[in-house]
Design an enzyme around this catalytic site. Sequence first.
Site, PDB file in Angstrom:
ATOM      1  N   SER A  82      12.913   5.932 -14.255  1.00 45.72           N
ATOM      2  CA  SER A  82      11.792   6.728 -14.759  1.00 45.72           C
ATOM      3  C   SER A  82      11.774   8.119 -14.128  1.00 45.72           C
ATOM      4  O   SER A  82      11.649   9.127 -14.815  1.00 45.72           O
ATOM      5  CB  SER A  82      10.490   5.989 -14.464  1.00 45.72           C
ATOM      6  N   SER A  83      11.918   8.161 -12.798  1.00 49.24           N
ATOM      7  CA  SER A  83      11.853   9.454 -12.109  1.00 49.24           C
ATOM      8  C   SER A  83      12.991  10.374 -12.511  1.00 49.24           C
ATOM      9  O   SER A  83      12.789  11.575 -12.695  1.00 49.24           O
ATOM     10  CB  SER A  83      11.922   9.258 -10.589  1.00 49.24           C
ATOM     11  N   HIS A 125      13.519  11.674   3.204  1.00 49.85           N
ATOM     12  CA  HIS A 125      12.948  12.956   3.584  1.00 49.85           C
ATOM     13  C   HIS A 125      12.758  13.895   2.401  1.00 49.85           C
ATOM     14  O   HIS A 125      11.662  14.424   2.228  1.00 49.85           O
ATOM     15  CB  HIS A 125      13.680  13.645   4.735  1.00 49.85           C
ATOM     16  N   LYS A 127       4.672  30.187   3.633  1.00 53.46           N
ATOM     17  CA  LYS A 127       3.738  29.804   2.568  1.00 53.46           C
ATOM     18  C   LYS A 127       2.294  29.911   3.043  1.00 53.46           C
ATOM     19  O   LYS A 127       1.453  30.509   2.365  1.00 53.46           O
ATOM     20  CB  LYS A 127       4.027  28.375   2.114  1.00 53.46           C
ATOM     21  N   TRP A 175       7.040  -0.087   3.900  1.00 54.01           N
ATOM     22  CA  TRP A 175       7.477   0.598   2.672  1.00 54.01           C
ATOM     23  C   TRP A 175       8.890   1.146   2.819  1.00 54.01           C
ATOM     24  O   TRP A 175       9.538   1.468   1.829  1.00 54.01           O
ATOM     25  CB  TRP A 175       6.506   1.717   2.290  1.00 54.01           C
ATOM     26  N   HIS A 192      15.597  12.712  11.648  1.00 55.75           N
ATOM     27  CA  HIS A 192      14.448  12.831  12.554  1.00 55.75           C
ATOM     28  C   HIS A 192      13.538  11.610  12.447  1.00 55.75           C
ATOM     29  O   HIS A 192      12.629  11.458  13.263  1.00 55.75           O
ATOM     30  CB  HIS A 192      13.673  14.131  12.324  1.00 55.75           C
ATOM     31  N   HIS A 193      13.771  10.753  11.460  1.00 57.30           N
ATOM     32  CA  HIS A 193      13.020   9.499  11.388  1.00 57.30           C
ATOM     33  C   HIS A 193      13.658   8.418  12.259  1.00 57.30           C
ATOM     34  O   HIS A 193      13.138   7.310  12.337  1.00 57.30           O
ATOM     35  CB  HIS A 193      12.966   9.008   9.946  1.00 57.30           C
ATOM     36  N   GLU A 236      12.149  13.001  -0.414  1.00 60.49           N
ATOM     37  CA  GLU A 236      11.031  12.379  -1.111  1.00 60.49           C
ATOM     38  C   GLU A 236       9.682  12.950  -0.654  1.00 60.49           C
ATOM     39  O   GLU A 236       8.785  13.156  -1.473  1.00 60.49           O
ATOM     40  CB  GLU A 236      11.073  10.858  -0.899  1.00 60.49           C
ATOM     41  N   ASP A 255       6.500  21.823 -26.431  1.00 62.15           N
ATOM     42  CA  ASP A 255       6.368  20.493 -25.828  1.00 62.15           C
ATOM     43  C   ASP A 255       7.394  20.416 -24.702  1.00 62.15           C
ATOM     44  O   ASP A 255       8.055  21.403 -24.398  1.00 62.15           O
ATOM     45  CB  ASP A 255       6.622  19.377 -26.867  1.00 62.15           C
ATOM     46  N   ARG A 315       2.032   1.209  15.178  1.00 63.30           N
ATOM     47  CA  ARG A 315       1.626   1.038  13.781  1.00 63.30           C
ATOM     48  C   ARG A 315       2.087  -0.322  13.270  1.00 63.30           C
ATOM     49  O   ARG A 315       2.906  -0.990  13.898  1.00 63.30           O
ATOM     50  CB  ARG A 315       2.211   2.169  12.928  1.00 63.30           C
ATOM     51  N   HIS A 345       0.843  -1.205   0.000  1.00 63.96           N
ATOM     52  CA  HIS A 345       0.000   0.000   0.000  1.00 63.96           C
ATOM     53  C   HIS A 345       0.873   1.247   0.000  1.00 63.96           C
ATOM     54  O   HIS A 345       0.679   2.153  -0.816  1.00 63.96           O
ATOM     55  CB  HIS A 345      -0.925   0.007   1.226  1.00 63.96           C
ATOM     56  N   THR A 368       7.741  27.008   5.636  1.00 68.16           N
ATOM     57  CA  THR A 368       6.395  26.471   5.441  1.00 68.16           C
ATOM     58  C   THR A 368       5.360  27.445   5.991  1.00 68.16           C
ATOM     59  O   THR A 368       4.311  27.670   5.380  1.00 68.16           O
ATOM     60  CB  THR A 368       6.258  25.101   6.124  1.00 68.16           C
ATOM     61  N   TYR A 399       9.105  15.908   0.278  1.00 65.21           N
ATOM     62  CA  TYR A 399       8.941  17.218  -0.363  1.00 65.21           C
ATOM     63  C   TYR A 399       8.717  17.063  -1.855  1.00 65.21           C
ATOM     64  O   TYR A 399       8.068  17.905  -2.478  1.00 65.21           O
ATOM     65  CB  TYR A 399      10.130  18.122  -0.049  1.00 65.21           C
ATOM     66  N   SER A 422      -0.980  27.545  -4.975  1.00 62.78           N
ATOM     67  CA  SER A 422      -0.600  28.923  -5.260  1.00 62.78           C
ATOM     68  C   SER A 422      -1.148  29.394  -6.602  1.00 62.78           C
ATOM     69  O   SER A 422      -1.157  30.594  -6.876  1.00 62.78           O
ATOM     70  CB  SER A 422       0.928  29.063  -5.277  1.00 62.78           C
TER      71      SER A 422
END
Lengths: 298, 534
Positions: free
Chosen positions: B177-178, B261, B339, B149, B310-311, B263, B107, B458, B78, B336, B265, B276
């Site tokens: 791909s990315s 991390h 924003k 994951w 921080h993870h 990722e 294009d 979790r 998932h 943040t 963002y 915006s």
Amino acid sequence: MAEKMTKYYVPDSSPWPLSASIGLFLIAIGGANFIQQSTEFGQNTLRNTGTWGQYPLILGALWLIAVLFFWWRDTIRESVNGLHSDQLGGSYRQGMIWFIFSEVMFFGALFGALFYTRWLIIPWLGGEGSNAMTHEILWPDFQAIWPLTTAPDGRTTQVMGAWGLPAINTAILIVSSITLTIAHHALVAGERGKLILFQGLTIVLGLIFLSLQALEYVHAYDMGLTLDAGMYGSLFFFLTGFHGIHVTLGTIMLIVMFFRILKGHFSKENHFAYEATAWYWHFVDIVWLFLFVVVYWL
Amino acid sequence: MTAVAAHDHHDDHHHAPHGLKRWLFSTNHKDIGTLYLWFSFAMFMVGGLMALVIRAELMYPGMQVVDPEFFNQMTTVHGLIMVFGAVMPATVGLANWMIPLMIGAPDMALPRMNNWSFWILPFAFTILIGSVLMSAFAEGNPSAPNFGWTFYAPLSTTYGPASTDLFILSVHMMGISSIMGAINVIVTVLNMRAPGMTLMKMPLFVWTWLITAFLLVAVMPVLAGAVTMMLTDRHFGTSFFDAAGGGDPVLFQHIFWFFGHPEVYIMILPSFGIVSAIIPTFARKPLFGYASMVYATASIALLSFVVWAHHMFTVGMPLAGMLFFMYMTMLISVPTGVKVFNWVATMWRGSITFELPMKWALAFVILFTCGGLSGLMLAITPADFQYHDTYFVVAHFHYVLVSGAIFSIFAAAYYWLPKWSGVMPNTFLGELHFWNSLLSVNLLFFPMHFVGLAGMPRRYADYALQFADYNWWISIGAFWFGISQLIFVAVCVLCAMKKGEKAPASPWEGAEGLEWTVPSPAPFHTFDTPPVVK
Ligand SMILES: [Cu+2]
């Protein structure tokens, strides 16, 4: 050569991207199955006993090479027919620069692993910080020294010295960067003979580097420095191995450029592929210099 | 060859390719964008079904629906599908469709590579989803990836099932791909802008995607490095994540989160760009503090490289490390906050109307801020020792990813569907979709804060009895949210069938930007001759 376009060239639909994806798909499923059937390392007991992986793997690899050949053939034809505007050349150049940046980040991860190992993992395994118990209970005899010739579980290995083959290889790559630059200048100046000579010389130097690297690996395995000899072997072969793969790729690119020079594909203004190859070769050289200092020397 | 030479580039109205070939061999940014969007929507449904399996099992304490082994596979796949298959391709689809239209380019810069970036994805996810189908239906039920994951070593190395190798190679494919997609975006933005479209005139969506693409090129190779080390640890005897050989499982976490991390963002910056674009349109005021928005986005991106640990506060780190990562993480709330302030200030004294895109955008601002604030709580090292790996974390990242990223993607869809399809999205169904999603998403994720703070961990298939009531409500919210998304299927299908009110070139009163100067639906080729921006 036809007159150059001023408009941005947007190609018609092309079968190559989808075909290339099919190639990657075959390589992935074949590769996973093939690795599982042909390796015996680790404590992994949930192993699949696949027996067919080599067929999609080889088919996929050949397929992908063929597709890339046709894809680039289309691009080269468009270029030779003058469909590439200066703006498109800019797109290709910027694209190549960002691709090399992504490669820098890949090697960054490998170098990061090396520094993390030397500065944190090994001292901590030796009991530094609040890790005294790890050391005392699990591996009381462990010595925290780098290069790690004895792993915590007792596997031993030898250290590859810097001043034999690696130093010679460093010199070879530096000289090859210079010969390539001379060739590049000759291309811009339109001196065809000099270009062919120095391009050929660069290729020969690349091939010598690769042969010496292969020799060094044979030597390493003879003296017990293997991929599965603990963290020193892991890092040594990962860093030098991925660098070697990149040199191989770079040498193939140089050879392709050699034949394209002979076919007269490049002009003073229009030689993106050559420029990109040169950038790639210099990038590979710079990685080697870092590698020589932190893997072999210090 | 003849095809190349015969192509007449001064003919702007040559017919578009037809049939299957149009989609399979496309070099058109709009068609490729459409492919990306449908693909991501399909993955959203598949990943959503897996979430519903998880919630069905957790509706009551005890084991009812699946066995714990399959439950672990569900949580793992998932997450992987939603991150790499739903959110990322959706924003890439938006980038494909909108960036050339917004900057006046004919294009994407490298159209064939663009198509390759897309077509890798269906194959990569065939591999990943295939391993789940095998686990469910094949003889002996060979396990799909089951390590979460984040695929921490040694769960994914020593103890990973055989399908882990397929997973590793599919991650390599997603990475290729990315990276190609991101390079394409960067080159398009830097090299293809119409005359007069200076960097500081670009719509903020283009800016946020430029910075997102930079993050992708920087961190996807690091992920490739991590999974390659996993592969060699599993099969070739290396010791990267094995302390017995002088490596360290924590090394995996460092490399993974150095990717992981940025990722997050990568998934949220395009949302900032979408919101915006939408808020100024419906507040009928220019965006407040455009330049500060650009600088805030850039600082968020740069800070994202120095907060990864921080993870990992509970994994064992020197005190100085924990303090460094705590303060750096808290620092991110400054840009943040800039924003959120700017969005609110844009609306201040504007003449606001609440069309569908605006509703979704407003929900985004409020709910994303909730997720941001719980993130700030998680950043506090000593507090995180309590929250770590509880449902509080699950609540946090689902607020920023579901009611954040995915809500903004819905906002974008309702905002630009008229441009894509030529018809207005059905308002009645749209309202139904919005209100049902808004209410259900909060029922689904808000109580997770409570059970998390109370200590429910979790990734478990079962839980202690005191969590039973909340979990029942959470599951009700989950099914409600899941069913609500079927309404959006109807909205999209109606638009694709051109059923609905015909959309003018610029259907929203306050909208500005080049994309609204071309007809709706946007013709196959736009801006063959670049417009001049004043
Ligand atoms: Cu983070």
